[in-house]
Design an enzyme around this catalytic site. Structure first.
Site, PDB file in Angstrom:
ATOM      1  N   TRP A  21     -51.847 -70.610  57.880  1.00  0.00           N
ATOM      2  CA  TRP A  21     -50.778 -69.803  57.270  1.00  0.00           C
ATOM      3  C   TRP A  21     -49.424 -70.508  57.352  1.00  0.00           C
ATOM      4  O   TRP A  21     -48.450 -70.043  56.776  1.00  0.00           O
ATOM      5  CB  TRP A  21     -50.702 -68.417  57.907  1.00  0.00           C
ATOM      6  CG  TRP A  21     -50.716 -68.456  59.402  1.00  0.00           C
ATOM      7  CD1 TRP A  21     -49.634 -68.603  60.214  1.00  0.00           C
ATOM      8  CD2 TRP A  21     -51.855 -68.373  60.252  1.00  0.00           C
ATOM      9  NE1 TRP A  21     -50.032 -68.612  61.522  1.00  0.00           N
ATOM     10  CE2 TRP A  21     -51.386 -68.464  61.574  1.00  0.00           C
ATOM     11  CE3 TRP A  21     -53.229 -68.221  60.020  1.00  0.00           C
ATOM     12  CZ2 TRP A  21     -52.250 -68.416  62.668  1.00  0.00           C
ATOM     13  CZ3 TRP A  21     -54.076 -68.177  61.107  1.00  0.00           C
ATOM     14  CH2 TRP A  21     -53.587 -68.273  62.414  1.00  0.00           C
ATOM     15  N   ARG A  22     -49.382 -71.624  58.072  1.00  0.00           N
ATOM     16  CA  ARG A  22     -48.136 -72.390  58.088  1.00  0.00           C
ATOM     17  C   ARG A  22     -48.058 -73.351  56.906  1.00  0.00           C
ATOM     18  O   ARG A  22     -47.058 -74.028  56.714  1.00  0.00           O
ATOM     19  CB  ARG A  22     -48.028 -73.182  59.393  1.00  0.00           C
ATOM     20  CG  ARG A  22     -47.733 -72.295  60.567  1.00  0.00           C
ATOM     21  CD  ARG A  22     -47.545 -73.108  61.825  1.00  0.00           C
ATOM     22  NE  ARG A  22     -47.113 -72.240  62.913  1.00  0.00           N
ATOM     23  CZ  ARG A  22     -47.192 -72.557  64.195  1.00  0.00           C
ATOM     24  NH1 ARG A  22     -47.676 -73.729  64.552  1.00  0.00           N
ATOM     25  NH2 ARG A  22     -46.779 -71.718  65.115  1.00  0.00           N
ATOM     26  N   GLU A  34     -49.962 -62.280  59.584  1.00  0.00           N
ATOM     27  CA  GLU A  34     -49.183 -61.581  60.615  1.00  0.00           C
ATOM     28  C   GLU A  34     -49.871 -60.303  61.073  1.00  0.00           C
ATOM     29  O   GLU A  34     -49.849 -59.966  62.252  1.00  0.00           O
ATOM     30  CB  GLU A  34     -47.765 -61.277  60.113  1.00  0.00           C
ATOM     31  CG  GLU A  34     -46.870 -62.500  60.030  1.00  0.00           C
ATOM     32  CD  GLU A  34     -46.671 -63.189  61.384  1.00  0.00           C
ATOM     33  OE1 GLU A  34     -46.719 -62.501  62.421  1.00  0.00           O
ATOM     34  OE2 GLU A  34     -46.499 -64.419  61.403  1.00  0.00           O
ATOM     35  N   GLN A  39     -52.060 -58.446  68.152  1.00  0.00           N
ATOM     36  CA  GLN A  39     -53.090 -58.127  69.175  1.00  0.00           C
ATOM     37  C   GLN A  39     -54.375 -58.940  69.023  1.00  0.00           C
ATOM     38  O   GLN A  39     -55.451 -58.482  69.390  1.00  0.00           O
ATOM     39  CB  GLN A  39     -53.433 -56.623  69.143  1.00  0.00           C
ATOM     40  CG  GLN A  39     -52.286 -55.772  69.620  1.00  0.00           C
ATOM     41  CD  GLN A  39     -52.277 -54.417  68.979  1.00  0.00           C
ATOM     42  OE1 GLN A  39     -52.484 -54.280  67.785  1.00  0.00           O
ATOM     43  NE2 GLN A  39     -52.010 -53.394  69.755  1.00  0.00           N
ATOM     44  N   THR A  40     -54.289 -60.121  68.430  1.00  0.00           N
ATOM     45  CA  THR A  40     -55.484 -60.961  68.258  1.00  0.00           C
ATOM     46  C   THR A  40     -55.134 -62.412  68.617  1.00  0.00           C
ATOM     47  O   THR A  40     -54.054 -62.882  68.282  1.00  0.00           O
ATOM     48  CB  THR A  40     -55.951 -60.907  66.784  1.00  0.00           C
ATOM     49  OG1 THR A  40     -56.259 -59.556  66.473  1.00  0.00           O
ATOM     50  CG2 THR A  40     -57.178 -61.755  66.536  1.00  0.00           C
ATOM     51  N   GLY A  78     -61.071 -55.133  65.901  1.00  0.00           N
ATOM     52  CA  GLY A  78     -60.554 -53.947  66.583  1.00  0.00           C
ATOM     53  C   GLY A  78     -59.238 -53.465  65.979  1.00  0.00           C
ATOM     54  O   GLY A  78     -58.744 -54.035  65.008  1.00  0.00           O
ATOM     55  N   TYR A  79     -58.680 -52.396  66.552  1.00  0.00           N
ATOM     56  CA  TYR A  79     -57.429 -51.807  66.047  1.00  0.00           C
ATOM     57  C   TYR A  79     -57.465 -51.676  64.525  1.00  0.00           C
ATOM     58  O   TYR A  79     -56.686 -52.283  63.791  1.00  0.00           O
ATOM     59  CB  TYR A  79     -56.206 -52.615  66.490  1.00  0.00           C
ATOM     60  CG  TYR A  79     -56.086 -52.710  67.986  1.00  0.00           C
ATOM     61  CD1 TYR A  79     -55.556 -51.661  68.720  1.00  0.00           C
ATOM     62  CD2 TYR A  79     -56.546 -53.826  68.664  1.00  0.00           C
ATOM     63  CE1 TYR A  79     -55.467 -51.729  70.104  1.00  0.00           C
ATOM     64  CE2 TYR A  79     -56.465 -53.908  70.050  1.00  0.00           C
ATOM     65  CZ  TYR A  79     -55.924 -52.851  70.753  1.00  0.00           C
ATOM     66  OH  TYR A  79     -55.844 -52.924  72.113  1.00  0.00           O
ATOM     67  N   TYR A 117     -40.507 -57.122  64.096  1.00  0.00           N
ATOM     68  CA  TYR A 117     -40.958 -58.499  64.271  1.00  0.00           C
ATOM     69  C   TYR A 117     -41.670 -59.000  63.010  1.00  0.00           C
ATOM     70  O   TYR A 117     -41.365 -60.061  62.480  1.00  0.00           O
ATOM     71  CB  TYR A 117     -41.892 -58.628  65.506  1.00  0.00           C
ATOM     72  CG  TYR A 117     -42.733 -59.854  65.370  1.00  0.00           C
ATOM     73  CD1 TYR A 117     -42.172 -61.105  65.585  1.00  0.00           C
ATOM     74  CD2 TYR A 117     -44.048 -59.785  64.895  1.00  0.00           C
ATOM     75  CE1 TYR A 117     -42.904 -62.258  65.362  1.00  0.00           C
ATOM     76  CE2 TYR A 117     -44.783 -60.924  64.667  1.00  0.00           C
ATOM     77  CZ  TYR A 117     -44.211 -62.153  64.912  1.00  0.00           C
ATOM     78  OH  TYR A 117     -44.920 -63.289  64.661  1.00  0.00           O
ATOM     79  N   ASP A 135     -40.623 -61.932  69.409  1.00  0.00           N
ATOM     80  CA  ASP A 135     -41.922 -61.445  69.886  1.00  0.00           C
ATOM     81  C   ASP A 135     -41.999 -61.694  71.393  1.00  0.00           C
ATOM     82  O   ASP A 135     -41.021 -62.146  72.000  1.00  0.00           O
ATOM     83  CB  ASP A 135     -43.077 -62.119  69.120  1.00  0.00           C
ATOM     84  CG  ASP A 135     -43.236 -63.588  69.474  1.00  0.00           C
ATOM     85  OD1 ASP A 135     -42.339 -64.146  70.153  1.00  0.00           O
ATOM     86  OD2 ASP A 135     -44.257 -64.190  69.089  1.00  0.00           O
ATOM     87  N   CYS A 189     -42.773 -72.624  77.210  1.00  0.00           N
ATOM     88  CA  CYS A 189     -42.196 -71.624  78.111  1.00  0.00           C
ATOM     89  C   CYS A 189     -43.201 -70.485  78.277  1.00  0.00           C
ATOM     90  O   CYS A 189     -42.895 -69.310  78.106  1.00  0.00           O
ATOM     91  CB  CYS A 189     -40.860 -71.124  77.574  1.00  0.00           C
ATOM     92  SG  CYS A 189     -39.883 -70.343  78.866  1.00  0.00           S
ATOM     93  N   CYS A 198     -40.179 -79.528  78.256  1.00  0.00           N
ATOM     94  CA  CYS A 198     -39.333 -78.618  77.470  1.00  0.00           C
ATOM     95  C   CYS A 198     -38.157 -79.359  76.824  1.00  0.00           C
ATOM     96  O   CYS A 198     -37.416 -80.057  77.507  1.00  0.00           O
ATOM     97  CB  CYS A 198     -38.816 -77.516  78.380  1.00  0.00           C
ATOM     98  SG  CYS A 198     -37.765 -76.352  77.511  1.00  0.00           S
TER      99      CYS A 198
HETATM  100 FE1  SF4 Z   1     -38.747 -72.289  79.781  1.00  0.00          FE
HETATM  101 FE2  SF4 Z   1     -37.831 -74.701  79.194  1.00  0.00          FE
HETATM  102 FE3  SF4 Z   1     -36.474 -73.152  80.827  1.00  0.00          FE
HETATM  103 FE4  SF4 Z   1     -38.764 -74.207  81.624  1.00  0.00          FE
HETATM  104  S1  SF4 Z   1     -36.929 -75.302  81.117  1.00  0.00           S
HETATM  105  S2  SF4 Z   1     -38.114 -72.088  81.891  1.00  0.00           S
HETATM  106  S3  SF4 Z   1     -39.938 -74.195  79.754  1.00  0.00           S
HETATM  107  S4  SF4 Z   1     -36.861 -72.771  78.688  1.00  0.00           S
END
Ligand code: SF4
Length: 337
Positions: A21-22, A34, A39-40, A78-79, A117, A135, A189, A198
């Site tokens: 879908w991208r 979407e 929930q999947t 489901g749902y 969302y 989200d 994250c 990150c």
């Molecule tokens: Fe999240 Fe990046 Fe902060 Fe680590 S450094 S808590 S991965 S935003």
């Protein structure tokens, strides 16, 4: 915030998962994806997305399909309310909007089953509208990045996070920006964050202040209702009985083996079980607000009285009927399907 947007967009282009879908800007396909993904898990959702765009390549195809076929294609996810809402909205778009998918956030959010969302996701992914998605992944990412301790499931928290996300999206490419926020929240994250990978670690206040493990903050504990279901699998030769669920609930219009529900685990089942031959161990089925414990009773013969919503069918045709996931799981487990 410009360099933040550039940093995450760059990371996204290099690291994003390739998901079907991208690859499209078609709002109908994006809407399908979407709704399926609510929930999947992505792996499971991908199969269903492919099935739906193959069986219903246009919104007109979905609108003209029979509800039972749509529910059948949805079986296993489901749902089921999501499938009914999709079907309802497809008919509405075809009959009242000339088959043209709504093109702004404020119109998209009017569709049944579409919340803030989902509307923001469709408006930004399909039309590049500057509407920020928030989200669960984005809540986690933002709460750590800005070291925010307001509860994400409170009204003030939701407003605070939305307004922060709205500021961050300004002057970015909205489609890329939103996907990047969600993808970093999901892949980097994550609940166990990979801070070393990150792209915005140097800007992260949670990382600097050592508060990552406390974030995000939540207040409410979900109240889970326990329910005890007893399904009766009657057999006479190749015949069995299924019941059409007409009650307005998550399983409306689906089929199930005749059911009795008890309040407690040990309550007696008020059903004529004289001919019972076998009883399964309870299967635990987890939904967001309830845990269902389903026991399956196998009974030789058909009962004398056939109730109004019961249908006698050939056992081997059971897959022609949309069944709740818990029944499907039992049939898969016992290879009786
Ligand atoms: Fe999240 Fe990046 Fe902060 Fe680590 S450094 S808590 S991965 S935003």
């Amino acid at each position: 915030m410009m360099d933040f947007a550039l940093l995450i967009a760059k990371w996204y282009r290099l690291n994003k998962r390739k998901l079907p879908w991208r690859e499209t800007k078609n709002p109908y396909f994006i809407w399908l994806s979407e709704i399926i993904l609510q929930q999947t898990r992505i792996e499971q959702g991908t199969e269903y997305y492919k099935k739906f765009i193959t069986h219903y390549p246009t919104i007109q195809d979905l609108a003209s399909a029979k509800e039972i076929d749509v529910l059948n294609d949805w079986q296993g996810l489901g749902y089921y309310r999501r499938a009914r809402n999709l079907h309802f909205s497809a008919k509405l778009i075809v009959n009242e909007l000339d088959g043209i998918f709504p093109s702004t956030y404020s119109e998209i959010i009017q569709l049944k089953g579409v919340g803030k969302y989902t509307a923001a996701a469709i408006a930004s992914f399909a039309y590049n509208e500057e509407t920020a998605v928030v989200d669960g992944n984005v809540y986690r990412f933002l709460s750590r990045l800005f070291d925010i301790h307001t509860a994400i499931d409170s009204g003030p928290g939701q407003r605070e996070f939305q307004s922060l996300a709205d500021r961050l999206i300004i002057d970015s490419d909205p489609a890329t920006h939103n996907q990047a926020m969600m993808e970093i929240g999901s892949l980097i994250c994550s609940p166990q964050p990979k801070c070393n990978e990150c792209p915005v670690q140097q800007k992260c206040l949670g990382f600097e202040n050592g508060t990552i493990a406390d974030l995000p903050v939540k207040t409410k504990k979900l109240k889970i209702r326990k329910r005890y279901f007893h399904f009766f699998i009657f057999s006479e030769g190749k015949k069995t009985i299924i019941e059409h669920r007409t009650k307005k609930d998550i399983w409306q219009n689906m089929y199930q083996f005749p059911l009795a529900e008890t309040m407690n685990e040990d309550d007696p089942v008020l059903f004529d079980l004289n001919n019972q031959t076998q009883q399964s161990a309870p299967i635990k089925h987890i939904l967001s607000h309830q845990h269902i414990f389903a026991t399956f009773h196998h009974i030789d013969g058909l009962p004398d009285e056939i109730k109004k919503d019961w249908v006698i069918i050939n056992r081997s045709n059971i897959q022609d009927y949309p069944l709740p996931r818990v029944i499907d799981r039992y049939l898969e487990k016992t290879s009786n399907k």
